[in-house]
Structure formats: C-alpha cells, structure tokens
Write an enzyme that holds these catalytic residues in place. Structure first.
Site, short mmCIF file in Angstrom:
data_model
loop_
_atom_site.label_atom_id
_atom_site.label_comp_id
_atom_site.label_asym_id
_atom_site.label_seq_id
_atom_site.Cartn_x
_atom_site.Cartn_y
_atom_site.Cartn_z
N HIS A 82 -1.65 21.50 -19.13
CA HIS A 82 -2.56 20.90 -18.22
C HIS A 82 -3.60 19.99 -19.14
O HIS A 82 -3.49 20.06 -20.37
CB HIS A 82 -3.44 22.19 -17.48
CG HIS A 82 -2.53 22.60 -16.51
ND1 HIS A 82 -3.35 23.48 -15.55
CD2 HIS A 82 -1.33 22.68 -16.17
CE1 HIS A 82 -2.46 23.94 -14.71
NE2 HIS A 82 -1.17 23.46 -14.96
N GLU A 135 -6.73 19.71 -19.88
CA GLU A 135 -7.75 20.48 -20.57
C GLU A 135 -7.09 20.93 -22.00
O GLU A 135 -7.66 20.64 -23.02
CB GLU A 135 -8.26 21.69 -19.89
CG GLU A 135 -9.18 21.45 -18.49
CD GLU A 135 -8.31 21.37 -17.53
OE1 GLU A 135 -8.92 21.89 -16.41
OE2 GLU A 135 -7.04 21.13 -17.51
N CYS A 159 -8.06 25.50 -13.72
CA CYS A 159 -7.41 26.40 -12.95
C CYS A 159 -7.86 27.85 -13.51
O CYS A 159 -8.26 28.07 -14.80
CB CYS A 159 -6.03 26.31 -13.00
SG CYS A 159 -5.44 26.36 -14.77
N TRP A 204 11.85 -12.95 3.13
CA TRP A 204 10.94 -11.73 2.95
C TRP A 204 9.72 -12.01 3.66
O TRP A 204 9.30 -13.05 3.77
CB TRP A 204 10.53 -11.65 1.40
CG TRP A 204 11.83 -11.09 0.66
CD1 TRP A 204 12.60 -11.69 -0.30
CD2 TRP A 204 12.44 -9.75 0.60
NE1 TRP A 204 13.65 -10.96 -0.89
CE2 TRP A 204 13.42 -9.69 -0.28
CE3 TRP A 204 11.91 -8.46 1.11
CZ2 TRP A 204 14.04 -8.58 -0.66
CZ3 TRP A 204 12.49 -7.38 0.82
CH2 TRP A 204 13.62 -7.44 -0.05
N ASP A 220 19.74 -3.05 8.10
CA ASP A 220 19.60 -3.52 6.92
C ASP A 220 20.12 -2.98 5.75
O ASP A 220 20.35 -3.40 4.64
CB ASP A 220 17.96 -3.30 6.52
CG ASP A 220 16.97 -4.34 7.37
OD1 ASP A 220 17.54 -5.14 7.97
OD2 ASP A 220 15.95 -3.61 7.59
N SER A 270 18.58 11.38 15.23
CA SER A 270 18.81 12.38 16.10
C SER A 270 20.38 12.71 16.48
O SER A 270 20.69 13.97 16.43
CB SER A 270 18.12 12.10 17.61
OG SER A 270 16.73 11.95 17.45
N ALA A 315 10.25 0.16 13.58
CA ALA A 315 8.91 0.01 14.80
C ALA A 315 8.95 1.36 15.64
O ALA A 315 7.83 1.76 16.04
CB ALA A 315 9.15 -1.05 15.36
N LEU A 328 10.05 4.18 15.11
CA LEU A 328 9.63 5.62 14.32
C LEU A 328 8.19 5.44 13.96
O LEU A 328 7.51 6.64 13.97
CB LEU A 328 10.55 5.83 13.20
CG LEU A 328 10.18 6.91 12.30
CD1 LEU A 328 10.57 8.29 13.04
CD2 LEU A 328 11.25 6.89 11.10
N SER A 362 6.37 6.65 17.26
CA SER A 362 6.49 8.17 17.38
C SER A 362 5.71 8.67 16.10
O SER A 362 5.20 10.09 16.62
CB SER A 362 8.26 8.49 17.23
OG SER A 362 8.77 7.75 18.04
#
Length: 369
Positions: A51, A53, A76, A171, A201, A224, A299, A301, A304
């Site tokens: 870590h 320290e 920790c 782009w 794509d 799905s 778009a 997804l 949603s």
C-alpha cells in the site's frame, strides 16, 4: 494550512498513478514530511501490492520517527493481501497523520483512526475531501453497494447529433477528445454497449493510450436475444480482452454455445419489458468484481440506463459543428420521458476543453433518476 494542502495535493498526484492498476482497491497516495521537507512518498501501485504508506516508508531518505504522514485515504486496519498500514505507521513512530478522507469500507471505517489515536498519534483529516472523494468515486460506491459506478459517455455535435442521417459517425469529436475516452477505458474495469452498436460499427473497444500502456476493459454487450454476428470483432479477440454477452432466456441456446466456443462468456439476466433488466445486470457484474463501467451506448441503451437509474455520472463531448437531419440520431433515444419535469438532471457540473471540443461532466442529480 497552505502547506497541508500542498502536501495532500502531492499525495493526490501520487494516487493518480495507480489509475487502471489497482481496481477494485482504492487509489491511495502518501507523503512523509519532516521539518517541512518531504522525506518519503509512495502510492498503491498495483492490486495485491504494497500500500501507499508502506511504499512511502520504503522510499524514506532518513528516519521517519516524529514525522507527519499525509495520506489520501484512512490507513487500513485489517489483514488482507497486505498487513495493516495503521500498524506500520505506529511501528515507524510517525507523530501525526493527516487523512484526506475516511474509508467507508466496513473492514476499516474509522478503525484505522482508532488504532492511530490509541497509540498516541495525532490525527487530522478532510483536506481536499471533495477532490479525493471524486478520485475514488468508483471505489466508494462499489465498497458500499457492491454494484459498479457507471459513467455514461456521449459525443455529439452542437445540434445534438451522434451521427448523420446515413449513420456516418467518424468522427464527431476531435482527436484530443477521443484520446480522453481511451483514458476513461483505462480507468474503468468494464465497458457496456448495445448489440445495435456492434451490428452497425463492429467496434473492437480496446484501449490505446499515447504511452502505449493501458488496460483493456471487459467488454459487455447487452443483447437480449443474442443477435450479435458471430464474425464481429468483439467476439473474435479474446486474446485482447474478455467479452461478456448479456442475454435473457429468449436467447437461442445454440447461439450461446457458439459465442462461448469463441472464448467469450455469456451471462443470462432476467428480463424487464422484454429486455435485459439493467439493475439486475449491475448486481451480477458487481458479484464478478467489476467495480466501474463506461457506458458507450448507443442511444436506446443510454435511455434504458437512465430510466433504470443505474447511471452515476455523465461525460459528454460536444463538437462545435452542425449536421442537422430530423432522422439523425441523438445520444439518448428510446421512448423518452413525456414531461419536462421527469427529465434526468445533472449537478456538480464541470466544463473542460479538448482543442475546440467542450467536455461537460456532471453527476446524476439525486432524486431525478
């Protein structure tokens, strides 16, 4: 006070060096100061490694006895892959510890501070708390809720288009903006997209940094009914990165087997309104140790995900150009909300520039998802 900020800022800079290397552990940096001079510094360099320290102690140029340690996150107090850092601080006779913010991990959560104070070490904390909270926003959500922190990324023109009416999207944003996206891919453990984006794509979704070094995120395709083409790049590059195809029980079992035979994983998730239940998906991904996700759409997804309330943060690149077209796609599609009062709002807005592009960053406003 100014010195305290400077030392903590240096610890923050050190912690940033662990981006993309320590997940699902937090980013942590530490600085040891004696007589207003930095005599040691370190950061958490890789998952399972020493870590911050401990690395700071190892780098010390002189005795650290009586010194002050600045550390971005509470030391920790438990035995994990490494011994407790709080005990190492006591052993090395540090006189004072300045902590950037407390650790909500139930295994730590104030216990590190308790060990220090019980051993006569002065403790001060909450310098740069806002910056340090943002730095470890992925860890902080995951350690408390066991579900990933989700960043929705979009790139659009000034009139809100992600592609022309013909579907051409290369782009929208400039090279500098795209380089930042690759940094995001390196930062977050997983990347999610819908099957329609794969069909349109055929992306590879790997990470390409200017340094040449970067972590490829786990690629997660929401599909799905398993419509994904078997010859798509994302299914045929298991040597570069893992791919998880997320389906419902409507998916054809033979197609699932063919996807798995290519070296990919398939995750079956309960359905909601005929589609993958995204909330259930987050729980399953969290169980697999995926702590952060970059949502790259498309778009449908995106909507949603907003509707399901799984998005924590939005990063939107806005290019100073117009493309027009009533049929040209926008970043968020789907059915949309009927009333303006139901709109998803952002807060804590920050704006930056990448060349001529603007980058807007905001957190989802609580109560608006």
């Amino acid at each position: 006070m100014i010195k305290d900020y400077q030392y903590m800022h240096r610890a923050w800079e050190l912690a940033q060096k662990g981006v993309g290397k320590v997940n699902p552990n937090p980013l942590v940096g530490a600085v040891i100061v004696k007589k207003e001079k930095i005599i040691g510094e370190g950061y958490h360099e890789f998952y399972g490694g020493p870590h911050a320290e401990v690395n700071a102690f190892r780098s010390a140029l002189e005795s650290v006895s009586g010194a002050t340690m600045y550390v971005t996150l509470e030391p920790c107090s438990h035995y994990g892959k490494t011994p407790p850092c709080a005990e190492a601080i006591v052993k090395n006779k540090i006189a004072k510890v300045v902590i950037g913010r407390l650790d909500p991990n139930p295994l730590v959560a104030g216990k590190g501070v308790q060990i220090l104070e019980e051993n006569g070490i002065e403790v001060d904390y909450c310098y740069m708390c806002e910056e340090l909270t943002y730095q470890n926003r992925v860890f902080l959500k995951y350690i408390q809720k066991k579900i990933p922190y989700v960043v929705m990324k979009t790139a659009m023109t000034l009139d809100g288009k992600i592609a022309s009416r013909t579907g051409d999207s290369r782009w929208v944003s400039n090279e500098k903006s795209r380089a930042r996206v690759h940094e995001l891919r390196n930062e977050l453990a997983g990347i999610i997209l819908g099957v329609n984006t794969v069909i349109a794509d055929d992306p590879l979704l790997t990470t390409r940094l200017k340094t040449g070094h970067g972590r490829n995120p786990i690629r997660i395709v929401v599909d799905s009914t398993a419509r994904i083409p078997l010859d798509s790049k994302i299914l045929n590059s298991a040597d570069l990165a893992d791919t998880i195809l997320v389906v419902t029980d409507k998916a054809d079992s033979e197609k699932i087997k063919e996807v798995e035979d290519l070296g990919n994983k398939v995750l079956v998730v309960e359905s909601l309104k005929g589609r993958v239940d995204l909330s259930k998906l987050m729980s399953k991904l969290g169980e697999q140790g995926i702590d952060g996700i970059l949502l790259e759409g498309g778009a449908s997804l995106n909507f949603s995900a907003l509707e399901a309330g799984i998005v924590d943060e939005v990063i939107s690149f806005i290019a100073p150009k117009f493309i027009g077209g009533a049929e040209a796609k926008t970043p968020v599609g789907g059915e949309g909300f009927e009333l303006m009062k139901d709109a998803i709002e952002l807060e804590n807005i920050k704006v930056d520039r990448f060349g001529e592009d603007l980058m807007l960053v905001g957190k989802i406003k609580k109560g608006s998802e």
